[in-house]
Design an enzyme around this catalytic site. Structure first.
Site, PDB file in Angstrom:
ATOM      1  N   GLY A 164       4.839   1.084  -2.749  1.00 20.52           N
ATOM      2  CA  GLY A 164       3.638   1.904  -2.703  1.00 20.52           C
ATOM      3  C   GLY A 164       2.503   1.421  -3.579  1.00 20.52           C
ATOM      4  O   GLY A 164       2.244   0.219  -3.701  1.00 20.52           O
ATOM      5  N   SER A 165       1.848   2.370  -4.222  1.00 22.87           N
ATOM      6  CA  SER A 165       0.575   2.097  -4.895  1.00 22.87           C
ATOM      7  C   SER A 165       0.693   1.215  -6.126  1.00 22.87           C
ATOM      8  O   SER A 165      -0.337   0.799  -6.674  1.00 22.87           O
ATOM      9  CB  SER A 165      -0.101   3.418  -5.275  1.00 22.87           C
ATOM     10  OG  SER A 165      -0.493   4.116  -4.109  1.00 22.87           O
ATOM     11  N   THR A 166       1.893   0.905  -6.604  1.00 25.53           N
ATOM     12  CA  THR A 166       2.014  -0.071  -7.687  1.00 25.53           C
ATOM     13  C   THR A 166       1.390  -1.400  -7.258  1.00 25.53           C
ATOM     14  O   THR A 166       0.887  -2.159  -8.089  1.00 25.53           O
ATOM     15  CB  THR A 166       3.485  -0.297  -8.069  1.00 25.53           C
ATOM     16  OG1 THR A 166       4.224  -0.715  -6.910  1.00 25.53           O
ATOM     17  CG2 THR A 166       4.108   0.977  -8.626  1.00 25.53           C
TER      18      THR A 166
END
Length: 572
Positions: A287-289
């Site tokens: 995801g947003s990592t």
């Protein structure tokens, strides 16, 4: 006529001679007795001080030309943590064998042995005792109590064979790093497998030093990470978890946890799920990592600056796909705001400006498109589209459509915060504490990324990772798990990657929960900011004193440039 005086003196001389002889004999007897006693003492000391594994001796020639008797180690080398704490060692034990030709009552003896050693079936004992063979194993690695009871049977056909047993004093702690061995001492997983040849005595392979493999782990930090991750798994009823603590300047893995785990002292009946190393072999959409990498590439290439922004008023539609934000601001967002509020819409537009070719090149350059190099064999290969289309460029920019291991992510994030140097992860202690790495982004870009990561914790989605005094920066990650024909929105991979202290980063801490459930304390939310970020915070608070990092006040001037570009939503 004999002089009487002379006679008396002769008698005295004879008496004195006999006394001297007796005294001399007594002295010789005492001397011989003392010598024998000293030999016994010497032999006792030799046995007591000898290598516990019963080293044999061989003649070797030294560089000086002298010939000496040198010990040949027979045990497998010890494994220790960075501070010398023993993680794996060998202890002497006994195994039971039989000369079946000497057994007169196999069934009777089988019944007696089955009572002493209940984990071996009676039928097995009967079959082996009746085999008529000169040598048959009955039970490997007896306990001391079992050996004593078997010996008390007085059966001449039974034989004890000296062996060694691999012991892991900390049990399941660090099991996936250490691995385990089979009954014959052959490494089957983890470091035990990777360094199997080097661990064995007399190996012609790479020298591992003083018969000790010193790892990069700190078992105290390992315990803190395992404890916090286990607690979060229980609280959120997650099916699994993974965590890492990595030194950003040396690439040393200070702690690595995969849950569920196992006890390498007893691997009988262990499930494949427990043996699976989620930290290195598991690959996940994180995801947003991944936005960290998109921003780093765009800033480094000059595609955007911190003064730029994108319109995030409404979702983006491309073909049959709709890209939208989890918590939409529905307005124009500056570059810092896109990162802080984790906007998929803004990040996808940034990726289009960066372009597919430069995106691929950057991800490959930081090691996310090939398996991570590390000293264990349980390493997963990343997954990404073979046909990298425009939509792939957009979704991969925020961590969907590409799956990597937690180790790969932590290594990449380390490069983003340490001044831009990609340093391969290692499980082996580095004595100098610093390793050279490949420069993948400019130091100035790294400084901007640190500012952005810090603002995520101060004002954005990572606030629950805030550990007062340690200037934590980080990024949340929440992704739906892939399922047949698409994704299952009910099953999440929730993660958080943090670094600290952000004014001079020393460590990266990563935590992942597989399929966490929302609870009352998180208001039903299951995302990384709610479930994984608190794990990172608690690990930092527990590990920092161990690692010698003292809390201190933050220099707000470092982040004022970013803060000024982030709108205060309360004024809108």
């Amino acid at each position: 006529m004999t002089d009487i005086t002379s006679f008396q003196f002769q008698s005295v001389d004879k008496n004195v001679s006999k006394m001297d002889v007796a005294r001399l004999r007594l002295i010789w007897a005492i001397a011989l007795f003392s010598l024998g006693f000293m030999v016994l003492i010497g032999r006792t000391l030799e046995l007591g001080l000898a290598d516990p594994v019963g080293a044999v001796r061989k003649t070797v020639a030294t560089k000086s030309g002298r010939t000496v008797i040198a010990p040949v180690q027979m045990a497998r080398a010890d494994i220790v943590d960075r501070n010398g704490e023993i993680l794996a060692t060998n202890l002497e034990t006994s195994s039971l064998a039989v000369d079946a030709t000497m057994i007169k009552d196999p069934k009777g003896l089988a019944r007696k042995l089955a009572e002493i050693i209940p984990d071996v079936p009676l039928a097995t004992f009967e079959k082996r005792l009746s085999s008529g063979k000169k040598f048959v194993w009955l039970k490997r690695k007896l306990s001391p109590a079992q050996k004593w009871k078997v010996n008390a049977l007085g059966e001449v056909g039974l034989k004890f064979e000296r062996e060694e047993e691999r012991i892991y004093p900390h049990g399941r702690l660090a099991a996936h790093v250490l691995g385990y061995v089979d009954v014959d001492g052959n490494g089957l997983a983890g470091l035990e497998h990777y360094f199997d040849d080097e661990m064995k005595a007399g190996s012609s392979q790479v020298d591992i030093g003083d018969r000790t493999l010193r790892t990069s782990l700190d078992i105290r930090v390992q315990f803190a990470l395992a404890d916090e991750l286990s607690a979060a798994m229980r609280a959120h009823s997650a099916v699994g978890g993974a965590g890492l603590v990595m030194d950003v300047k040396s690439g040393e893995v200070i702690a690595m946890v995969s849950l569920p785990d196992y006890d390498p002292n007893d691997i009988r009946g262990i499930s494949k799920e427990a043996l699976f190393n989620r930290a290195t072999k598991g690959v996940y959409e994180l995801g947003s990592t991944f936005k960290t990498f998109t921003f780093a590439a765009a800033l480094d290439e000059g595609v955007v600056t911190l003064n730029d922004g994108y319109d995030a008023t409404k979702p983006l539609r491309i073909s049959r796909f709709l890209i939208q934000d989890d918590h939409p601001k529905a307005r124009y967002l500056s570059v810092p705001e896109i990162f802080t509020y984790s906007s998929n819409i803004g990040t996808a537009q940034m990726a289009l400006d960066l372009g597919t070719e430069r995106q691929q090149e950057f991800l490959n350059n930081i090691g996310l498109l090939q398996p991570a190099p590390i000293e264990i064999t349980e390493v997963g290969a990343p997954m990404y589209p073979t046909n990298w289309r425009k939509v792939s460029t957009m979704t991969i920019s925020y961590g969907h459509g590409i799956a990597v291991s937690p180790l790969q992510l932590a290594t990449g994030i380390s490069a983003m915060v340490n001044g831009g140097r990609l340093i391969p992860a290692t499980l082996i202690h580095q004595t100098d504490g610093v390793r050279e790495g490949k420069q993948v982004i400019k130091p100035s870009t790294s400084r901007q990324i640190r500012q952005l990561l810090r603002m995520v914790v101060k004002k954005g989605t990572g606030s629950k990772a805030s550990a007062i005094g340690y200037r934590v920066g980080g990024k949340t990650g929440t992704a739906e798990k892939a399922a047949a024909g698409g994704y299952n929105e009910k099953l999440l991979i929730s993660s958080f990657v943090g670094a600290f202290p952000m004014d001079d980063p020393q460590y990266v801490v990563f935590a992942l929960l597989d399929e966490p459930k929302g609870i009352k304390e998180t208001h039903g939310f299951r995302g990384g900011g709610w479930t994984a970020a608190p794990v990172v915070k608690n690990v930092i608070l527990r590990a920092s004193p161990i690692l010698g990092i003292a809390p201190k006040e933050e220099d707000e001037g470092l982040y004022r440039q970013i803060a000024m570009k982030i709108h205060d939503d309360k004024k809108r």
